[in-house]
Design a protein around this motif. Sequence first.
Motif, PDB file in Angstrom:
ATOM      1  N   TYR A  83       0.851  -1.199   0.000  1.00  0.00           N
ATOM      2  CA  TYR A  83       0.000   0.000   0.000  1.00  0.00           C
ATOM      3  C   TYR A  83       0.883   1.243   0.000  1.00  0.00           C
ATOM      4  N   SER A  84       1.151   1.752  -1.184  1.00  0.00           N
ATOM      5  CA  SER A  84       2.115   2.839  -1.331  1.00  0.00           C
ATOM      6  C   SER A  84       1.505   4.216  -1.102  1.00  0.00           C
ATOM      7  N   TYR A  85       0.189   4.327  -1.111  1.00  0.00           N
ATOM      8  CA  TYR A  85      -0.496   5.594  -0.864  1.00  0.00           C
ATOM      9  C   TYR A  85      -1.663   5.350   0.101  1.00  0.00           C
ATOM     10  N   ALA A  86      -2.045   6.421   0.794  1.00  0.00           N
ATOM     11  CA  ALA A  86      -3.241   6.369   1.639  1.00  0.00           C
ATOM     12  C   ALA A  86      -3.893   7.748   1.659  1.00  0.00           C
ATOM     13  N   SER A  87      -5.205   7.776   1.538  1.00  0.00           N
ATOM     14  CA  SER A  87      -5.940   9.014   1.795  1.00  0.00           C
ATOM     15  C   SER A  87      -6.341   9.001   3.268  1.00  0.00           C
ATOM     16  N   PHE A  88      -6.250  10.158   3.918  1.00  0.00           N
ATOM     17  CA  PHE A  88      -6.353  10.199   5.375  1.00  0.00           C
ATOM     18  C   PHE A  88      -7.121  11.449   5.778  1.00  0.00           C
ATOM     19  N   SER A  89      -8.279  11.265   6.394  1.00  0.00           N
ATOM     20  CA  SER A  89      -9.056  12.419   6.856  1.00  0.00           C
ATOM     21  C   SER A  89      -9.382  12.279   8.336  1.00  0.00           C
ATOM     22  N   ILE A  90      -9.343  13.414   9.034  1.00  0.00           N
ATOM     23  CA  ILE A  90      -9.622  13.459  10.469  1.00  0.00           C
ATOM     24  C   ILE A  90     -10.888  14.276  10.686  1.00  0.00           C
ATOM     25  N   TRP A  91     -11.776  13.750  11.521  1.00  0.00           N
ATOM     26  CA  TRP A  91     -13.053  14.384  11.832  1.00  0.00           C
ATOM     27  C   TRP A  91     -13.201  14.496  13.339  1.00  0.00           C
ATOM     28  N   GLU A  92     -14.035  15.437  13.762  1.00  0.00           N
ATOM     29  CA  GLU A  92     -14.263  15.580  15.202  1.00  0.00           C
ATOM     30  C   GLU A  92     -14.943  14.345  15.772  1.00  0.00           C
ATOM     31  N   THR A  93     -15.923  13.790  15.051  1.00  0.00           N
ATOM     32  CA  THR A  93     -16.643  12.614  15.533  1.00  0.00           C
ATOM     33  C   THR A  93     -16.978  11.699  14.357  1.00  0.00           C
ATOM     34  N   LYS A  94     -17.309  10.478  14.661  1.00  0.00           N
ATOM     35  CA  LYS A  94     -17.783   9.547  13.639  1.00  0.00           C
ATOM     36  C   LYS A  94     -19.089  10.050  13.028  1.00  0.00           C
ATOM     37  N   HIS A  95     -19.906  10.696  13.844  1.00  0.00           N
ATOM     38  CA  HIS A  95     -21.174  11.241  13.353  1.00  0.00           C
ATOM     39  C   HIS A  95     -20.925  12.286  12.270  1.00  0.00           C
ATOM     40  N   ASP A  96     -19.917  13.142  12.460  1.00  0.00           N
ATOM     41  CA  ASP A  96     -19.595  14.148  11.445  1.00  0.00           C
ATOM     42  C   ASP A  96     -19.182  13.480  10.132  1.00  0.00           C
ATOM     43  N   PHE A  97     -18.373  12.452  10.221  1.00  0.00           N
ATOM     44  CA  PHE A  97     -17.944  11.726   9.019  1.00  0.00           C
ATOM     45  C   PHE A  97     -19.140  11.082   8.328  1.00  0.00           C
ATOM     46  N   THR A  98     -20.038  10.499   9.103  1.00  0.00           N
ATOM     47  CA  THR A  98     -21.223   9.847   8.534  1.00  0.00           C
ATOM     48  C   THR A  98     -22.121  10.863   7.845  1.00  0.00           C
ATOM     49  N   LEU A  99     -22.306  12.030   8.454  1.00  0.00           N
ATOM     50  CA  LEU A  99     -23.124  13.074   7.828  1.00  0.00           C
ATOM     51  C   LEU A  99     -22.533  13.509   6.501  1.00  0.00           C
ATOM     52  N   TRP A 100     -21.209  13.618   6.437  1.00  0.00           N
ATOM     53  CA  TRP A 100     -20.574  13.995   5.168  1.00  0.00           C
ATOM     54  C   TRP A 100     -20.829  12.935   4.102  1.00  0.00           C
ATOM     55  N   ARG A 101     -20.712  11.667   4.458  1.00  0.00           N
ATOM     56  CA  ARG A 101     -20.930  10.585   3.496  1.00  0.00           C
ATOM     57  C   ARG A 101     -22.374  10.554   2.993  1.00  0.00           C
ATOM     58  N   GLN A 102     -23.292  11.082   3.789  1.00  0.00           N
ATOM     59  CA  GLN A 102     -24.701  11.095   3.398  1.00  0.00           C
ATOM     60  C   GLN A 102     -25.125  12.420   2.764  1.00  0.00           C
ATOM     61  N   SER A 103     -24.194  13.359   2.642  1.00  0.00           N
ATOM     62  CA  SER A 103     -24.543  14.708   2.203  1.00  0.00           C
ATOM     63  C   SER A 103     -24.633  14.805   0.683  1.00  0.00           C
ATOM     64  N   PRO A 104     -25.381  15.800   0.167  1.00  0.00           N
ATOM     65  CA  PRO A 104     -25.417  16.056  -1.283  1.00  0.00           C
ATOM     66  C   PRO A 104     -24.033  16.355  -1.849  1.00  0.00           C
ATOM     67  N   ALA A 105     -23.178  17.033  -1.064  1.00  0.00           N
ATOM     68  CA  ALA A 105     -21.834  17.358  -1.539  1.00  0.00           C
ATOM     69  C   ALA A 105     -21.030  16.097  -1.808  1.00  0.00           C
ATOM     70  N   PHE A 106     -21.173  15.103  -0.935  1.00  0.00           N
ATOM     71  CA  PHE A 106     -20.458  13.843  -1.148  1.00  0.00           C
ATOM     72  C   PHE A 106     -20.979  13.137  -2.390  1.00  0.00           C
ATOM     73  N   LYS A 107     -22.311  13.086  -2.538  1.00  0.00           N
ATOM     74  CA  LYS A 107     -22.895  12.398  -3.684  1.00  0.00           C
ATOM     75  C   LYS A 107     -22.541  13.087  -4.993  1.00  0.00           C
ATOM     76  N   GLU A 108     -22.465  14.414  -4.954  1.00  0.00           N
ATOM     77  CA  GLU A 108     -22.092  15.153  -6.154  1.00  0.00           C
ATOM     78  C   GLU A 108     -20.659  14.847  -6.564  1.00  0.00           C
ATOM     79  N   ALA A 109     -19.784  14.722  -5.565  1.00  0.00           N
ATOM     80  CA  ALA A 109     -18.368  14.484  -5.857  1.00  0.00           C
ATOM     81  C   ALA A 109     -18.069  13.027  -6.143  1.00  0.00           C
ATOM     82  N   HIS A 110     -18.857  12.115  -5.560  1.00  0.00           N
ATOM     83  CA  HIS A 110     -18.523  10.701  -5.634  1.00  0.00           C
ATOM     84  C   HIS A 110     -19.560   9.851  -6.350  1.00  0.00           C
ATOM     85  N   GLY A 111     -20.670  10.418  -6.757  1.00  0.00           N
ATOM     86  CA  GLY A 111     -21.731   9.607  -7.340  1.00  0.00           C
ATOM     87  C   GLY A 111     -22.615   9.036  -6.246  1.00  0.00           C
TER      88      GLY A 111
END
Length: 298
Positions: A83-111
């Motif tokens: 594994y020569s690369y890794a994407s790495f993001s830090i969030w205040e809480t798991k809930h914040d990360f989950t909200l982002w994954r469910q957001s329109p912004a995420f769907k627009e960027a990721h399908g």
Amino acid sequence: AAAAKGAAAPGDAKGGWQGLMFPERYIAMNRFQVREGAGQDFEERWAQRSSSLLEQGGFRWFGLLKRVPPTGAPEDYEYPDDYSYASFSIWETKHDFTLWRQSPAFKEAHGEGDLLQFVSSFFSGFMTNKGPPKPAFWHGLLMEKSAEPKSRLVSREASGDYVEPTLLRPQVFVAMNRFVVAPGRDKEFEQRWASRESKLREVPGFRFFQLMRRNKVPDDDVNYVSMSVWDDRDAFDRWRSSDAFKTAHGEVGSRPAGGGGEQPGPRVEAGPMGGMLLRPPKPYFYEGKLVLESEQGA
């Protein structure tokens, strides 16, 4: 409210932390196997993505991590995995990360698919034949930040402005140590870290540190990682060769070449950390690129 740093938190309604430290951050990580020679194209593809992470509630830090050899090692130094690369993001809480994954912004960027489906398809042209990228999720503990004010890193490339087809310049240096903690010794392991005397905040070039606890069953036996982020490799190397580092880690030769922050005391002869570890920690090193930091930092 989060428990005090280093203290065990009471259980919550779903079973709680059972004596483990209350998480201060949540970390989402994807590990990539990139074909030899394809790093430039891989980085360029990341740089050309649009990102709205800085607009998301609870977002703290992002970096694309490129694995590099330890200082003094040859360029073809081999790590135990590919594994020569890794994407790495830090969030205040798991809930914040989950909200982002469910957001329109995420769907627009990721399908409309989930994150793993997106990264698997988007970067499939750069994968080796050993399988798709693998996610890993962690609870962040014992966050320490530099006592010296640091300039905020907001990569222009990560905002989609990158056009130059070359490897991206590193913005930070990242040192990690991977730990395989013996069953039933996790509470003791965390408390050893919490009770250590750390002087990292005053070290020149230091940016931040955290101890990471695996959130789900590991696919590689690693259940804890210590992570330290530095202005550059030189700053890390100066700290590692300092008297303060030698004092914190015991005699030279008592442990592998270090990474990831001050560890809790020298090795005990009964085994790594007195038998708390099933094998010695393994250091890994990275250059951090496309870094995005919130106003609060990591």
